[in-house]
Motif scaffolding. Structure first.
Motif: not given
Length: 256
Positions: A158-165, A168-175
């Protein structure tokens, strides 16, 4: 004597866990021990679940998550699966008519891989969720077709789909972001206490992020799930209380 012991246990508990997760193990072994069919063991286990929900409400436990059916359970015989799915439908339907649910404002939610469930069961689950959607008194989370690693895989996708779209950016990913995708919009706080019945001392891939990741207390007990008593729940809560008291002493010592 049992009622007296319950009162004594309750007096020992100062800290009440906010969220308990229960691995309801031993229905089939209980049935075998008593010369019953597996379906009867599951039915008796479901009866115990209703009692535990009443006890949890009475004791002030706001969130309870019940491990009802794992992804590994799909390997069981077809007849047993059919009986289980029928029982789940019956219990979810009962939620909508249960006056206790509406009186106590209990929200019922399912966690797990919905794509694996039969369509008729999934429809009943959705109806029960919709009926209780606005309730905030207590939360009952039913883990169906659930596996902890599977849950994390789905969150990652789900997170990867939002990054692809580009959302989100990789830097947004946190706990916090990961936890939000695990819960899929449902409000489920970290687990304070895991309880497992059936004398099996393992947590079986259950809520690895919300429980193991937050260092929850764990209580293993011998009774099979159909034999689980209020005394057993109170003993589990005492383990959590002891852990919290130890934390309190350590914090006070460090503050000196």
């Amino acid at each position: 004597m049992e009622a007296l012991y319950e009162r004594l246990l309750r007096l020992q508990i100062r800290y009440v866990p906010r969220h308990i997760a229960v691995i309801q193990d031993g229905n089939r072994r209980f049935a075998k021990t008593h010369g019953m069919q597996n379906a009867e063991g599951h039915k008796l286990g479901a009866d115990t679940t209703e009692k535990v929900l009443d006890w949890a409400s009475e004791l002030g436990i706001k969130y309870i998550t019940l491990y009802a059916f794992s992804t590994e359970n799909f390997r069981r015989e077809t007849d047993e699966l059919d009986a289980l799915f029928s029982l789940f439908k019956e219990k979810f339907r009962a939620v909508m008519a249960d006056e206790r649910v509406h009186r106590n404002k209990i929200r019922v939610q399912m966690i797990g891989d919905r794509s694996l469930l039969p369509a008729d069961l999934l429809q009943t689950v959705k109806e029960a969720e919709e009926t209780t959607r606005e309730y905030t008194g207590y939360y009952v989370n039913i883990a169906l077709a659930y596996g902890g690693r599977n849950e994390i895989v789905h969150a990652a996708r789900s997170i990867l789909r939002e990054v692809k779209d580009g959302l989100l950016t990789a830097g947004d990913i946190d706990a916090d972001l990961v936890e939000g995708h695990l819960n899929r919009g449902m409000h489920i706080p970290p687990v304070d206490l895991i309880v497992r019945t059936g004398n099996d001392c393992r947590t079986s891939n259950f809520l690895p992020w919300l429980a193991n990741g937050h260092e929850s207390a764990v209580y293993f007990c011998a009774p099979y799930w159909p034999s689980f008593r209020k005394i057993d729940l109170l003993r589990a809560m005492r383990v959590y209380d002891q852990r919290m008291r130890l934390k309190e002493r350590l914090q006070n010592r460090n503050a000196e």
